[in-house]
Design an enzyme around this catalytic site. Sequence first.
Site, PDB file in Angstrom:
ATOM      1  N   ASP A 449       2.184  -3.975  -0.907  1.00 22.92           N
ATOM      2  CA  ASP A 449       1.847  -5.385  -0.708  1.00 22.92           C
ATOM      3  C   ASP A 449       0.338  -5.467  -0.527  1.00 22.92           C
ATOM      4  O   ASP A 449      -0.308  -4.461  -0.208  1.00 22.92           O
ATOM      5  CB  ASP A 449       2.514  -5.923   0.566  1.00 22.92           C
ATOM      6  CG  ASP A 449       3.922  -6.420   0.290  1.00 22.92           C
ATOM      7  OD1 ASP A 449       4.304  -6.443  -0.881  1.00 22.92           O
ATOM      8  OD2 ASP A 449       4.620  -6.765   1.247  1.00 22.92           O
ATOM      9  N   THR A 451      -1.437  -8.451   1.376  1.00 26.20           N
ATOM     10  CA  THR A 451      -1.800  -9.056   2.653  1.00 26.20           C
ATOM     11  C   THR A 451      -1.171  -8.314   3.827  1.00 26.20           C
ATOM     12  O   THR A 451       0.046  -8.178   3.896  1.00 26.20           O
ATOM     13  CB  THR A 451      -1.361 -10.529   2.687  1.00 26.20           C
ATOM     14  OG1 THR A 451      -1.874 -11.174   1.515  1.00 26.20           O
ATOM     15  CG2 THR A 451      -1.877 -11.231   3.923  1.00 26.20           C
TER      16      THR A 451
END
Length: 751
Positions: A449, A451
């Site tokens: 991912d 963030t």
Amino acid sequence: MAETSETRYRVGGMDCASCATKIDTAVRRVAGVADVSVSVMAGTMTVRHDGSDLKAIEKKVTGLGYSVSPFAGGVAPTHDHGSHDHGDHGDHVGHDHDHEGHDHDHAGHDHGLARGEKEIEGLHGHDHGPTTGPWWQSKKGRLTIFSGAALIAAYAIGHLVPAIGSYAFIIAMLVGLVPIARRAVMAALSGTPFSIEMLMTIAAVGAVIINAGEEAATVVFLFLVGELLEGVAAGKARESIQSLTALVPKNALLEENGQTREVPAESLVVGAIIMVRPGDRISADGIIISGESAIDEAPVTGESTPVRKGVDAVVFAGTVNGDAVLRVRVTAAAADNTIARVVKLVEEAQESKAPTERFIDRFSRYYTPGVVVIAALVAVLPPLLFGGLWNEWVYKGLAILLIGCPCALVISTPAAIAASLSAGARRGLLMKGGAVLETLGKVTMVAFDKTGTLTEGKPQVTDIVSFGLSEAQVLSRAAVLEQGSSHPLALAILNRAKADGLPVPPAFELEALPGKGISGKVGGETLDLLSPPAARERGALDGEQEARITVLNDEGKSVSVLLVDGVAAGLIAMRDEPRGDAQAGLSTLKLAGVKAIMLTGDNKRTAAAVAGMLGIDWRGEMMPEDKQQVVGELKRQGFIVAKVGDGINDAPALAAADIGIAMGGGTDVALETADAAVLHGRVGDVARMIELSKRTMRNILQNITIALGLKAVFLVTTIAGITGLWPAILADTGATVLVTINALGLVRIKI
């Protein structure tokens, strides 16, 4: 679906994998038992049953010579869905949030990892190695000492009165053999006829029949010494995990009605206020309500640098307060704090067998009876077919029985896995069992991912562009308007102003402009902090300023425009920046031959900017189901895929991957949705997990080589007549101790 209950027990006295096998086999035969998981290294057993009388289970275990006691509050209702493969990844049912970029406060969430459980101390085996305390205080230790004394006495009697020497050795042998034989019979009645105790009993009785009583007594004593050494080694492995609990102080300073008093830490309840002095260990998980201090979190997260924490920050039990008094509101009871959860997770993980371990278990079921058949053939065929001496060949057959014990082979895998799980936990790397640990070493692609995983998860001020004012004046005026706001972009501006030590005077007539920005007055100036479209509406931007905004936007940055009395005075650009260790962590993966890709829900411009800084492939503007699809595509291309995220978002992708890894610094780090977790959220720790897995598999291979190699050597030398009964028992127990010591080396490795 049948309603079942799950009960966890602390089992005392298990010192090798054959102990676990005997217990597993015996308990499975108890009426109402659906499934059993036993861990030698953790000293635990989990039983799924239909809620019938637990006394039958406990009686069966104590009958085999072990102590057993349920964990307090260890019963939890479950539903029987049929058989479960511990290596499965189908259990990643989690919370599917289709957003990124939010901080998740894990404090106080209850994921049921250690609810109501307390450490049970002082358990000693009935006839097995010690779990706690000095070895000589255990029944096994006392039996070994007594057997040794009887053997010495027999030698003395044999020297002084040779006529009764043989009887003295038989008595000395019986001192040690009677408890062994009792356990052998109990194991046979419980479904394990070919236990090491049975092999030992047959060998000792056979030796007496062929007039080798002296050797039989010596072998029984050496067997007890070997089991005692195995118990001590297993105890050391257990201590490496349980020593984590010693990090939590026994007492706490409880604050009530303005007074403080010392109370046991285990008595603290959620919501209590405790005071932590400089230099003290924090006695419970909690949230700081007053004070600011540097917290040494190395014991829990492995983070070597103290972390500065103030009001509303989460702190963990076992961490050390640095330089100021803190008042902390407790968010988890003692049995449910971070360290208790880690310990329980590691123990439960050890009950989950790796594919290699399952294979060796199956192999040993055929291996031991096979050895018995070979021993019988060696004892019988040469005298029958070739005129060999019965005594000589029966003696060799008995020695082969002892060589054939599979203890060292069966313990080779769980010992290494237990040591690795413990080593990982001490460094903030949590893995949900041997199957996960084994698969991690095979990973060839890691999907991250963005963030909160590759980036900090919160915007930071990256650029301050001034038009007429100084940069400090632009930032100070922007901070004036953002006072009191909790918006992530506002916090970025306020944090930068605080870090730069800028004055932030109070503003008047503050007014939020929905969808546009904020306005206010300070020192006779009218200030506006607006989005670029709102500033354009007012005609405040010229061509050059527009060009600067476009460049910043192309770099994936959000831009706010500061107007002073209606005139553009500066630009403030913000972006969620990569973690400090992200670049180095990705480089380590690359050096290990593992590819990486970034999957993010952010817009493509921001994704491209961050990926460009990190030198990583990327896909942007992805919904959770899109990420799941990409993971599926990568697997179809032949990659072994690990998905790394915050463990709360992207549950579908975590479930689709071969390994799901949760990144986070919280208490829970969403352990339900992931196979593994990185407690302190360093990108480099993913590479460390993979390296730990590879080292573990190398260690297991070494252990199997030691176990089978020693047996092969002594098998040949026994048939050749070079070695006899007592070297045979040394080959077995010696191999078990060597394998365990080699595995424990993993606890001390630097990763």
